[in-house]
Design a protein around this motif. Structure first.
Motif, short mmCIF file in Angstrom:
data_model
loop_
_atom_site.label_atom_id
_atom_site.label_comp_id
_atom_site.label_asym_id
_atom_site.label_seq_id
_atom_site.Cartn_x
_atom_site.Cartn_y
_atom_site.Cartn_z
N THR A 146 25.22 -15.26 -147.85
CA THR A 146 24.28 -14.22 -147.46
C THR A 146 22.96 -14.89 -147.11
O THR A 146 22.51 -15.81 -147.79
N LYS A 150 22.11 -10.48 -144.44
CA LYS A 150 23.37 -10.39 -143.70
C LYS A 150 24.44 -11.23 -144.39
O LYS A 150 24.15 -12.19 -145.10
N PHE A 152 27.64 -13.70 -143.83
CA PHE A 152 28.31 -14.60 -142.90
C PHE A 152 29.56 -15.16 -143.56
O PHE A 152 29.57 -15.46 -144.76
N ARG A 154 32.86 -17.99 -142.79
CA ARG A 154 33.56 -18.94 -141.92
C ARG A 154 35.06 -18.75 -142.10
O ARG A 154 35.56 -18.74 -143.23
N LEU A 160 32.48 -19.23 -137.18
CA LEU A 160 31.52 -18.57 -138.06
C LEU A 160 31.35 -17.12 -137.63
O LEU A 160 31.03 -16.83 -136.47
N GLU A 162 29.95 -12.96 -138.53
CA GLU A 162 28.98 -12.11 -139.21
C GLU A 162 29.59 -10.73 -139.43
O GLU A 162 30.30 -10.21 -138.55
N ILE A 171 29.87 -14.98 -134.24
CA ILE A 171 28.50 -15.10 -133.76
C ILE A 171 28.51 -15.87 -132.44
O ILE A 171 29.49 -16.56 -132.13
N GLY A 174 29.88 -19.37 -132.24
CA GLY A 174 30.35 -19.65 -133.59
C GLY A 174 31.67 -20.37 -133.65
O GLY A 174 32.03 -20.93 -134.69
N ILE A 185 23.94 -21.45 -145.42
CA ILE A 185 23.15 -20.80 -144.38
C ILE A 185 21.90 -20.24 -145.04
O ILE A 185 21.98 -19.54 -146.05
N TYR A 192 18.16 -19.02 -138.29
CA TYR A 192 18.90 -19.44 -139.48
C TYR A 192 19.14 -20.93 -139.40
O TYR A 192 19.22 -21.51 -138.30
N ILE A 194 22.01 -23.57 -140.36
CA ILE A 194 23.42 -23.70 -140.72
C ILE A 194 23.66 -25.13 -141.18
O ILE A 194 23.33 -26.08 -140.46
N TYR A 204 20.18 -21.69 -135.69
CA TYR A 204 20.86 -20.57 -135.05
C TYR A 204 19.83 -19.48 -134.74
O TYR A 204 19.16 -18.96 -135.64
#
Length: 245
Positions: A146, A150, A152, A154, A160, A162, A171, A174, A185, A192, A194, A204
């Motif tokens: 988180t 949000k 996320f 993988r 990756l 969302e 994404i 991703g 993240i 963001y 990563i 990102y």
């Protein structure tokens, strides 16, 4: 002292030497995920709250009104105050099978996410929905995070994702992480960070359509890759703590 080490003889010889997770509630009490129990420390004495069925307590999360959400092996639920004023564990997973290890639990805006590599159990307003990996039946998740309010995730072989509007969505770009693990993240004002093991760090920018993910080139990039990052945490001063092998 800045650091105090507590041994099994301090918190109970019947408990396991390993503690898998730790959180602090609004009253300052500390909770530790042990084996079949959640240990509670008030600064002076240790107590425990038994979780059934037996298994390691891999993950904990604090919800509203100090409710503590718990993830274990083939089991998840929460700790709350019972009618006698005592903390008690309540299972949410009795009707589910083949759950797997709930390695992470997240509480976001009234919703709790119990994450295993097989599926994600979403608990909201007393109801549970199950979110499975996208694509073929054998697909599995890797890790979840988180950041910036949000969720996320993988997914191996896909990239990756969302969680948006009740579903998982790849994404922008991703897919570049479909074969490479993401281990952290963290969010900033408009971007963001990563964190990967094999490829280093990436920025990102979710509002960009082109070049939304950009490698972060630093002088210590190769050193970070060699160190094998396993996790990341954004600190209160906006610095980032990385844990490595």
């Amino acid at each position: 002292p800045y650091v105090v080490n507590y041994m099994p003889k301090d918190y109970g010889l019947s408990n396991h030497v390993l503690n898998w997770s730790v959180i602090q509630d609004d009253n300052g009490f500390l909770y530790f995920g042990n084996n079949t129990k959640v240990l509670k420390y008030d600064g002076q004495k240790w107590n425990d709250i038994r979780i059934t069925p037996k298994g390691f307590i891999f993950s904990l999360a604090k919800g509203k009104n100090n409710r503590i959400f718990v993830g274990s092996t083939n089991e998840f639920g929460y700790i709350d105050i019972n009618k006698n004023g005592q903390q008690q564990y309540y299972s949410l997973s009795e009707k589910f099978s083949n759950i797997g290890e709930i390695r992470r639990v997240f509480y976001l805006q009234g919703t709790t996410y119990f994450f295993s590599q097989k599926q994600i159990y979403i608990y909201k307003n007393g109801k549970i929905t199950v979110l499975k990996p996208l694509g073929n039946k054998g697909a599995t998740f890797h890790l979840a995070f988180t950041a910036g309010g949000k969720l996320f995730v993988r997914q191996r072989g896909l990239g990756l994702l969302e969680y948006k509007n009740g579903q998982l969505q790849l994404i922008p770009h991703g897919e570049m992480f479909k074969d490479y693990g993401v281990f952290g993240i963290v969010s900033f004002k408009n971007k963001y960070l990563i964190i990967t093991q094999e490829l280093g760090l990436f920025e990102y920018y979710p509002m960009k359509k082109e070049q939304a993910i950009i490698p972060l080139e630093t002088n210590d990039k190769q050193h970070l890759i060699n160190s094998q990052i396993f996790g990341a945490l954004k600190l209160h001063n906006n610095e980032i703590a990385l844990n490595t092998d």
